[in-house]
Design a protein around this motif. Sequence first.
Motif, PDB file in Angstrom:
ATOM      1  N   ALA A  33     101.213 112.066  15.363  1.00 24.20           N
ATOM      2  CA  ALA A  33     101.120 111.055  16.421  1.00 24.20           C
ATOM      3  C   ALA A  33     102.486 110.932  17.097  1.00 24.20           C
ATOM      4  O   ALA A  33     103.524 111.067  16.452  1.00 24.20           O
ATOM      5  N   ALA A  35     104.903 108.841  20.327  1.00 25.79           N
ATOM      6  CA  ALA A  35     105.119 107.714  21.236  1.00 25.79           C
ATOM      7  C   ALA A  35     106.533 107.856  21.775  1.00 25.79           C
ATOM      8  O   ALA A  35     107.382 108.492  21.152  1.00 25.79           O
ATOM      9  N   PRO A  51     102.636 107.676  25.638  1.00 29.99           N
ATOM     10  CA  PRO A  51     102.087 108.283  24.428  1.00 29.99           C
ATOM     11  C   PRO A  51     102.882 109.501  23.965  1.00 29.99           C
ATOM     12  O   PRO A  51     102.813 109.890  22.804  1.00 29.99           O
ATOM     13  N   LEU A  58     102.209 103.758  29.823  1.00 29.76           N
ATOM     14  CA  LEU A  58     101.132 102.877  29.382  1.00 29.76           C
ATOM     15  C   LEU A  58     101.437 101.423  29.719  1.00 29.76           C
ATOM     16  O   LEU A  58     100.542 100.658  30.071  1.00 29.76           O
ATOM     17  N   HIS A  70     104.967  98.247  20.586  1.00 29.28           N
ATOM     18  CA  HIS A  70     103.903  99.048  21.198  1.00 29.28           C
ATOM     19  C   HIS A  70     103.980 100.497  20.717  1.00 29.28           C
ATOM     20  O   HIS A  70     102.959 101.111  20.378  1.00 29.28           O
ATOM     21  N   ALA A  71     105.177 101.054  20.661  1.00 30.80           N
ATOM     22  CA  ALA A  71     105.339 102.429  20.176  1.00 30.80           C
ATOM     23  C   ALA A  71     104.865 102.542  18.733  1.00 30.80           C
ATOM     24  O   ALA A  71     104.175 103.504  18.366  1.00 30.80           O
ATOM     25  N   GLU A  73     102.639 100.741  17.256  1.00 30.79           N
ATOM     26  CA  GLU A  73     101.176 100.662  17.271  1.00 30.79           C
ATOM     27  C   GLU A  73     100.562 102.027  17.583  1.00 30.79           C
ATOM     28  O   GLU A  73      99.584 102.431  16.952  1.00 30.79           O
ATOM     29  N   LEU A  74     101.140 102.745  18.528  1.00 30.12           N
ATOM     30  CA  LEU A  74     100.649 104.078  18.868  1.00 30.12           C
ATOM     31  C   LEU A  74     100.774 105.046  17.696  1.00 30.12           C
ATOM     32  O   LEU A  74      99.984 105.980  17.563  1.00 30.12           O
TER      33      LEU A  74
END
Length: 93
Positions: A33, A35, A51, A58, A70-71, A73-74
């Motif tokens: 993943a 970010a 992302p 985003l 936020h990062a 969370e991604l």
Amino acid sequence: MTDEEVTLTENGITARYYETEAERVLAFEREGATAAVAQNREGYAMLKVRPEPDGDELERYYGFDMALDHAAELLGAGQHDLPVPEPAEDMGM
């Protein structure tokens, strides 16, 4: 600011800080993943969460903590698990 790339790995997350001609970029990778948090090179604009480093924006944030949240969370991680290389510590307004 630095023109060198700085990489830091902690908690299974790799953070890579670097600068382009136009931006300061803090990119994260965890188990495939990704970010990224980006800010203009002068360091006075809002932070953009993407992302991936060259992906579409985003969301924008004034505060570094909000952008990191936020990062995280991604990435499916906690905000405080994200390693932040020293040159990126002053990102945000």
